[in-house]
Scaffold this motif. Structure first.
Motif, PDB file in Angstrom:
ATOM      1  N   ALA A  98      -9.841   6.199  -1.804  1.00 53.84           N
ATOM      2  CA  ALA A  98      -9.417   4.578  -1.699  1.00 53.84           C
ATOM      3  C   ALA A  98     -10.542   3.900  -0.957  1.00 53.84           C
ATOM      4  O   ALA A  98     -10.915   2.852  -1.429  1.00 53.84           O
ATOM      5  CB  ALA A  98      -8.173   4.413  -1.255  1.00 53.84           C
ATOM      6  N   PRO A 122       0.703  -1.286   0.049  1.00 51.28           N
ATOM      7  CA  PRO A 122       0.019   0.109  -0.063  1.00 51.28           C
ATOM      8  C   PRO A 122       0.740   1.394  -0.089  1.00 51.28           C
ATOM      9  O   PRO A 122       0.340   2.270  -0.445  1.00 51.28           O
ATOM     10  CB  PRO A 122      -0.912  -0.098   0.904  1.00 51.28           C
ATOM     11  CG  PRO A 122      -0.328  -1.114   2.190  1.00 51.28           C
ATOM     12  CD  PRO A 122       0.499  -1.986   1.393  1.00 51.28           C
ATOM     13  N   ARG A 138      -6.155  -0.449  -1.657  1.00 53.66           N
ATOM     14  CA  ARG A 138      -6.160   0.258  -0.303  1.00 53.66           C
ATOM     15  C   ARG A 138      -4.576   1.170  -0.310  1.00 53.66           C
ATOM     16  O   ARG A 138      -3.741   0.542  -0.874  1.00 53.66           O
ATOM     17  CB  ARG A 138      -5.910  -0.707   1.013  1.00 53.66           C
ATOM     18  CG  ARG A 138      -6.015  -0.274   2.301  1.00 53.66           C
ATOM     19  CD  ARG A 138      -6.173  -1.313   3.145  1.00 53.66           C
ATOM     20  NE  ARG A 138      -5.096  -2.389   2.968  1.00 53.66           N
ATOM     21  CZ  ARG A 138      -4.608  -3.223   4.168  1.00 53.66           C
ATOM     22  NH1 ARG A 138      -5.351  -3.223   5.246  1.00 53.66           N
ATOM     23  NH2 ARG A 138      -3.656  -4.070   3.678  1.00 53.66           N
ATOM     24  N   MET A 139      -4.798   2.453   0.409  1.00 57.71           N
ATOM     25  CA  MET A 139      -3.448   3.168   0.310  1.00 57.71           C
ATOM     26  C   MET A 139      -3.083   3.205   1.747  1.00 57.71           C
ATOM     27  O   MET A 139      -3.732   2.731   2.518  1.00 57.71           O
ATOM     28  CB  MET A 139      -4.042   4.388  -0.233  1.00 57.71           C
ATOM     29  CG  MET A 139      -4.335   4.704  -1.794  1.00 57.71           C
ATOM     30  SD  MET A 139      -4.979   6.239  -2.186  1.00 57.71           S
ATOM     31  CE  MET A 139      -3.412   7.248  -2.102  1.00 57.71           C
ATOM     32  N   ARG A 168       1.852   1.642  -3.733  1.00 60.24           N
ATOM     33  CA  ARG A 168       0.644   2.062  -4.322  1.00 60.24           C
ATOM     34  C   ARG A 168       0.010   3.430  -3.844  1.00 60.24           C
ATOM     35  O   ARG A 168      -0.188   4.253  -5.069  1.00 60.24           O
ATOM     36  CB  ARG A 168      -0.552   0.861  -3.836  1.00 60.24           C
ATOM     37  CG  ARG A 168      -1.873   1.222  -4.526  1.00 60.24           C
ATOM     38  CD  ARG A 168      -2.906   0.511  -4.202  1.00 60.24           C
ATOM     39  NE  ARG A 168      -2.480  -0.895  -4.239  1.00 60.24           N
ATOM     40  CZ  ARG A 168      -2.333  -1.920  -3.141  1.00 60.24           C
ATOM     41  NH1 ARG A 168      -2.659  -1.450  -2.042  1.00 60.24           N
ATOM     42  NH2 ARG A 168      -2.187  -3.034  -3.412  1.00 60.24           N
ATOM     43  N   SER A 169       0.298   4.021  -2.817  1.00 64.50           N
ATOM     44  CA  SER A 169      -0.071   5.371  -2.574  1.00 64.50           C
ATOM     45  C   SER A 169       0.897   6.398  -3.413  1.00 64.50           C
ATOM     46  O   SER A 169       0.260   7.237  -3.899  1.00 64.50           O
ATOM     47  CB  SER A 169       0.077   5.701  -1.064  1.00 64.50           C
ATOM     48  OG  SER A 169      -0.783   4.873  -0.285  1.00 64.50           O
ATOM     49  N   ASN A 201      -5.195   4.539   4.386  1.00 62.58           N
ATOM     50  CA  ASN A 201      -6.079   3.484   5.175  1.00 62.58           C
ATOM     51  C   ASN A 201      -5.613   2.616   5.911  1.00 62.58           C
ATOM     52  O   ASN A 201      -6.172   2.215   6.895  1.00 62.58           O
ATOM     53  CB  ASN A 201      -6.835   2.614   3.833  1.00 62.58           C
ATOM     54  CG  ASN A 201      -7.294   3.704   2.785  1.00 62.58           C
ATOM     55  OD1 ASN A 201      -6.935   3.705   1.627  1.00 62.58           O
ATOM     56  ND2 ASN A 201      -8.700   3.965   2.909  1.00 62.58           N
ATOM     57  N   TYR A 246      -0.062   6.150  -7.236  1.00 61.75           N
ATOM     58  CA  TYR A 246      -1.528   6.724  -7.441  1.00 61.75           C
ATOM     59  C   TYR A 246      -1.260   8.386  -7.231  1.00 61.75           C
ATOM     60  O   TYR A 246      -1.752   9.006  -7.978  1.00 61.75           O
ATOM     61  CB  TYR A 246      -2.416   6.416  -6.365  1.00 61.75           C
ATOM     62  CG  TYR A 246      -2.999   5.019  -6.540  1.00 61.75           C
ATOM     63  CD1 TYR A 246      -2.648   4.254  -7.774  1.00 61.75           C
ATOM     64  CD2 TYR A 246      -4.049   4.515  -5.591  1.00 61.75           C
ATOM     65  CE1 TYR A 246      -3.310   2.935  -7.729  1.00 61.75           C
ATOM     66  CE2 TYR A 246      -4.594   3.159  -5.857  1.00 61.75           C
ATOM     67  CZ  TYR A 246      -4.240   2.587  -6.845  1.00 61.75           C
ATOM     68  OH  TYR A 246      -4.986   1.285  -7.207  1.00 61.75           O
ATOM     69  N   ALA A 247      -0.560   8.668  -6.209  1.00 60.15           N
ATOM     70  CA  ALA A 247      -0.379  10.145  -6.058  1.00 60.15           C
ATOM     71  C   ALA A 247       0.236  10.811  -7.289  1.00 60.15           C
ATOM     72  O   ALA A 247       0.264  12.078  -7.627  1.00 60.15           O
ATOM     73  CB  ALA A 247       0.261  10.247  -4.530  1.00 60.15           C
ATOM     74  N   ALA A 282      -0.658  11.793  -1.539  1.00 60.35           N
ATOM     75  CA  ALA A 282       0.002  10.393  -1.054  1.00 60.35           C
ATOM     76  C   ALA A 282      -0.587  10.117   0.181  1.00 60.35           C
ATOM     77  O   ALA A 282      -0.482   8.944   0.532  1.00 60.35           O
ATOM     78  CB  ALA A 282       1.633  10.837  -0.992  1.00 60.35           C
ATOM     79  N   ASP A 342      -3.660  10.339   1.312  1.00 60.27           N
ATOM     80  CA  ASP A 342      -5.243  10.438   1.182  1.00 60.27           C
ATOM     81  C   ASP A 342      -5.799   9.046   1.498  1.00 60.27           C
ATOM     82  O   ASP A 342      -5.034   8.174   1.103  1.00 60.27           O
ATOM     83  CB  ASP A 342      -5.543  10.962  -0.157  1.00 60.27           C
ATOM     84  CG  ASP A 342      -6.999  10.945  -0.258  1.00 60.27           C
ATOM     85  OD1 ASP A 342      -8.089  11.864   0.581  1.00 60.27           O
ATOM     86  OD2 ASP A 342      -7.761  10.200  -0.834  1.00 60.27           O
ATOM     87  N   TYR A 343      -6.884   9.122   2.056  1.00 65.02           N
ATOM     88  CA  TYR A 343      -7.393   7.542   2.202  1.00 65.02           C
ATOM     89  C   TYR A 343      -8.942   7.585   1.953  1.00 65.02           C
ATOM     90  O   TYR A 343      -9.543   6.512   1.766  1.00 65.02           O
ATOM     91  CB  TYR A 343      -7.004   6.978   3.596  1.00 65.02           C
ATOM     92  CG  TYR A 343      -7.859   7.884   4.961  1.00 65.02           C
ATOM     93  CD1 TYR A 343      -9.126   7.661   5.212  1.00 65.02           C
ATOM     94  CD2 TYR A 343      -7.423   8.880   5.335  1.00 65.02           C
ATOM     95  CE1 TYR A 343      -9.550   8.282   6.248  1.00 65.02           C
ATOM     96  CE2 TYR A 343      -7.723   9.861   6.274  1.00 65.02           C
ATOM     97  CZ  TYR A 343      -9.389   9.607   6.672  1.00 65.02           C
ATOM     98  OH  TYR A 343      -9.701  10.209   7.637  1.00 65.02           O
TER      99      TYR A 343
END
Length: 301
Positions: A245, A84, A254-255, A87-88, A258, A91-92, A239, A241-242
């Motif tokens: 997700a 995660p 899931r980031m 992944r974060s 989370n 995504y960011a 980066a 943020d939750y």
């Protein structure tokens, strides 16, 4: 009549020194509210977070935690939650890139083409801030719903299959992040582009540069301070943020935010949650320092 030829001159230096000293102390007194605020809401919480990241992981909320300077919490958190975390950051980064492309076009149009509608356009850019972050994200949940117009249209043109969907996919999460943080990109870009002297752009065309070359040689370099500011203001909160997700994704999206929330509120694993928070903070600071240094924008240093 008494002679005053030999009288010593009157001096006011001590009074002047006292006045200067008071003026100098006034500046320090004005700093006190800000220093107290930072101490209460930054220094103390940050110290608490660092201390919690070094607690003995064998403790619990019921029995309490013991400070043992257990640095092993950091590699353990990185080993257990690296997916995660990566992944974060991915995504960011992708959302920031999309925001840069969309935001640059929008900021350029507002600065150079909006004319007397410039102020209205800027108000429309910040208008989403008048609504709760949560409500804006829930709206995207309705927009991307399985029976919504977006999914039905994509299915009609065969971009999505009959059972295809957008919710609970990386597309939905990145779209939500992009939408929610786009104004953070547009405003610094506009402030930077709006300051560009139009005569420099006209000079590039006078020197036989086509619009594309003129943009890369004149407009883009002069707007770099806004690019750097906008990307930082977008990437850093994205980066961590939750909400996006959680509402638009699934457990597969899931980031790290989370994970940290779950460790703090549900698992009550404070050492792991704090260590993971510190790892995210250290990574972001390192990436920001590298990025700003490589970008070479002295206005931000």
């Amino acid at each position: 009549m008494a002679s005053t030829a030999g009288a010593a001159p009157v001096t006011t230096a001590p009074a002047s020194d006292d006045s200067s000293r008071r003026r100098g102390l006034t500046g320090y007194f004005l700093l006190i509210p800000g220093v107290v605020w930072l101490a209460l809401f930054f220094v103390i919480p940050f110290y608490s977070l660092v201390a919690a990241s070094l607690f003995d992981p064998s403790g619990s909320v019921v029995n309490g935690y013991e400070m043992t300077f257990h640095f092993q919490n950091y590699p353990d958190a990185l080993r257990d939650y690296w997916e995660p975390l990566v992944r974060s950051l991915g995504y960011a980064a992708l959302a920031t890139l999309i925001c840069l492309v969309l935001g640059y076009v929008l900021a350029y149009a507002i600065a150079f083409k909006a004319g007397r509608w410039k102020n209205l356009m800027l108000v429309l850019v910040i208008a989403p801030f008048f609504t709760s972050f949560l409500i804006r994200t829930l709206s995207w949940k309705l927009i991307l719903a399985d029976d919504g117009i977006v999914v039905n249209t994509l299915q009609a043109v065969h971009i999505l299959g009959a059972e295809g969907r957008l919710l609970a996919t990386p597309v939905a999460v990145i779209a939500g992040i992009t939408y929610n943080f786009l104004p953070f990109m547009v405003l610094p870009l506009f402030a930077s582009i709006d300051k560009i002297d139009h005569r420099l752009i006209e000079a590039s065309s006078d020197l036989y540069a086509n619009p594309f070359v003129g943009f890369w040689k004149v407009t883009w370099p002069l707007s770099l301070p806004g690019v750097v500011s906008g990307t930082l203001l977008t990437f850093i909160p994205a980066a961590g943020d939750y909400i996006n997700a959680q509402l638009l994704g699934s457990p597969n999206q899931r980031m790290v935010g989370n994970v940290i929330q779950n460790l703090f509120t549900n698992a009550n694993d404070y050492p792991a949650a704090s260590a993971l928070s510190m790892i995210l903070m250290i990574l972001i600071i390192a990436m920001v320092l590298f990025y700003v240094r490589r970008a070479g924008t002295e206005e931000l240093l």
